[in-house]
Design a protein around this motif. Structure first.
Motif, PDB file in Angstrom:
ATOM      1  N   CYS A  41       1.091  -0.825  -0.129  1.00 52.41           N
ATOM      2  CA  CYS A  41       0.077   0.143   0.375  1.00 52.41           C
ATOM      3  C   CYS A  41       0.839   0.898  -0.088  1.00 52.41           C
ATOM      4  O   CYS A  41       1.867   1.423   0.283  1.00 52.41           O
ATOM      5  CB  CYS A  41      -0.409  -0.196   0.878  1.00 52.41           C
ATOM      6  N   THR A  43       0.854   3.670   1.654  1.00 51.27           N
ATOM      7  CA  THR A  43       0.727   4.153   3.649  1.00 51.27           C
ATOM      8  C   THR A  43       2.544   3.232   3.882  1.00 51.27           C
ATOM      9  O   THR A  43       3.160   3.754   4.497  1.00 51.27           O
ATOM     10  CB  THR A  43      -0.026   3.676   4.395  1.00 51.27           C
ATOM     11  N   HIS A  62       0.411  -3.994   5.890  1.00 54.70           N
ATOM     12  CA  HIS A  62      -0.329  -3.574   6.860  1.00 54.70           C
ATOM     13  C   HIS A  62      -2.361  -4.176   6.123  1.00 54.70           C
ATOM     14  O   HIS A  62      -3.304  -3.868   6.678  1.00 54.70           O
ATOM     15  CB  HIS A  62      -1.012  -2.538   7.062  1.00 54.70           C
ATOM     16  N   GLU A  63      -1.681  -4.810   4.794  1.00 55.04           N
ATOM     17  CA  GLU A  63      -3.716  -5.224   4.569  1.00 55.04           C
ATOM     18  C   GLU A  63      -3.562  -6.926   3.729  1.00 55.04           C
ATOM     19  O   GLU A  63      -2.712  -6.893   2.685  1.00 55.04           O
ATOM     20  CB  GLU A  63      -2.920  -4.230   2.968  1.00 55.04           C
ATOM     21  N   CYS A 161      -7.607  -3.085   3.454  1.00 58.51           N
ATOM     22  CA  CYS A 161      -6.841  -0.948   3.479  1.00 58.51           C
ATOM     23  C   CYS A 161      -7.100  -0.668   2.749  1.00 58.51           C
ATOM     24  O   CYS A 161      -8.376   0.252   2.109  1.00 58.51           O
ATOM     25  CB  CYS A 161      -5.358  -0.915   3.767  1.00 58.51           C
TER      26      CYS A 161
HETATM   27 ZN    ZN Z   1      -3.188   1.182   3.157  1.00 55.47          ZN
END
Ligand code: ZN
Ligand code: APR
Ligand code: ZN
Length: 366
Positions: A41, A43, A62-63, A161
């Motif tokens: 991602c 981020t 985090h996905e 996400c």
């Molecule tokens: Zn993300």
């Protein structure tokens, strides 16, 4: 405690590294999850570049989707063997938002504490309380949302996400329904997901706007009824024209979703909305950007709402199983977001591709 391989950013703007990480056994309210897939991602790239948060070293990713390996004392939400999508909105149930029933706005999320370390004991900051470019991760049990185990992990994890942010901007924040028109400005992974959300909601027309024809093609596959190349034509005029063709008297789209995160595109979204229409900002601006200079009369005169959408205003326990169900029925093509499956050692290369903008999602598969 066990030792596994994971991807960290050690310092601002340094290339990521695959290192050994200590994962403690789950304590009260925690779970250890064996990661099967984790999307790359924007981020994560922001964390690696520094600026938004400077708690290096970061454990990135985090996905993700995976299988619960073990749970700590008192955990009832999930059990070992459950297939889960990880979320970064483990609602607290105690804050003002939770107490008034708006769990999707919880501002005291009980995400995991920083307990994973490097081999030498250095504390790690897991991205968004997750950290999932790793073989196994430690999270709060509330970050695990159980979904249908038949779903392909690489596709399911994306709900954690970016795809959720886009779909949620359309169905939750924008509250699109049949009989309403939608325009999406910026059709990267998030914008294309917003197009998919608008299609699920039955909105029509669904107008996709981008400066890259390849992105417009992807948007059409996800349900856009019209495309506008804003490097060639004025997107505001085009959105107005297309909406008026469908609904006599329409002066723009009922909901305009901005998925770039820039003042120019925000301004386009603002002027492309119909009277009493809604603007949804889901693209993340940089801290130095300000609202463009707009006559207040234009804000007042058209009525409507200016909203920002944070994680698609999602409630993971409600939205993840629902979207996985639609995916299993063939009504939501989550597979189409997976441009490529890569190994855990290829995260840096995936960041490179992100700069060129030629992938919707690279997904690390373990
Ligand atoms: Zn993300
Ligand atoms: N007008 C229209 N589209 C634009 C413009 C513009 N002026 N500038 C860029 N775009 C398009 C790009 O061509 C690309 O398709 O916006 C899209 C951005 O997509 P990605 O870079 O793939 O980003 P994405 O993952 O979709 O995220 C979009 O949402 O979550 C946030 O941090 C994320 O701010 C980012 C935004
Ligand atoms: Zn709360």
């Amino acid at each position: 405690m066990q030792q596994v391989k994971g991807v960290i950013a050690r310092a601002k703007d340094a290339p990521v590294e695959l290192v050994t990480i200590n994962v403690p056994d789950p304590g009260p309210g925690e779970a250890v999850v064996t990661i099967q897939a984790c999307g790359v991602c924007h981020t994560d790239l922001h964390y690696r570049q520094g600026g938004i948060n400077d708690e290096f070293p970061f454990l990135l990713g985090h996905e993700a989707a995976g299988v619960v390996e073990s749970v700590g004392e008192g955990v009832t939400e999930v059990a070992p063997g459950d297939f889960v999508v990880l979320n970064w909105r483990a609602v607290c149930g105690q804050c003002r938002a939770c107490k008034r029933g708006d769990l999707q706005y919880c501002f005291a999320t009980h995400n995991a504490k920083q307990r994973m370390t490097l081999e030498d004991g250095t504390e790690l900051s897991p991205a968004l309380g997750i950290g999932a470019f790793i073989e196994k991760t430690l999270v709060a049990a509330g970050q695990c949302t159980k979904v249908d185990p038949e779903a392909r992990p690489a596709a399911a994890g994306l709900l954690g996400c970016g795809v959720m942010a886009g779909i949620g901007a359309a169905i939750n924040t924008g509250a699109l329904t049949r009989g309403r028109s939608a325009a999406v400005i910026g059709c990267g992974g998030v914008g294309v997901a917003a197009v998919a959300g608008a299609a699920l909601a039955g909105a029509s027309p669904i107008i996709a706007v981008d400066i890259d024809p390849a992105k417009l093609e992807a948007a059409t596959k996800m349900g856009a009824t019209h495309t506008v190349d804003s490097s060639r034509v004025d997107p505001v005029e085009e959105i107005k024209r297309i909406c008026a063709e469908t609904y006599e008297g329409a002066e723009g789209a009922d909901v305009v979703i901005e998925a770039v995160g820039r003042p120019e595109t925000w301004k386009q979204a603002f002027y492309a909305r119909d009277l009493a229409g809604t603007v949804v900002l889901v693209g993340v601006p940089t801290p130095d950007m300000t609202v463009p200079d707009l006559p207040l009369i234009d804000v007042f005169g058209r009525g409507g709402a200016l909203k920002s959408s944070w994680y698609g205003d999602c409630l993971p326990s409600r939205d993840f199983p629902m979207l996985i169900d639609l995916y299993r029925q063939g009504r939501l093509d989550l597979d189409a977001f997976v441009t490529e499956e890569i190994g855990i050692e290829d995260v840096e290369a995936a960041f490179e591709k992100m700069h060129h903008g030629d992938v919707l999602r690279s997904v690390v598969v373990l």
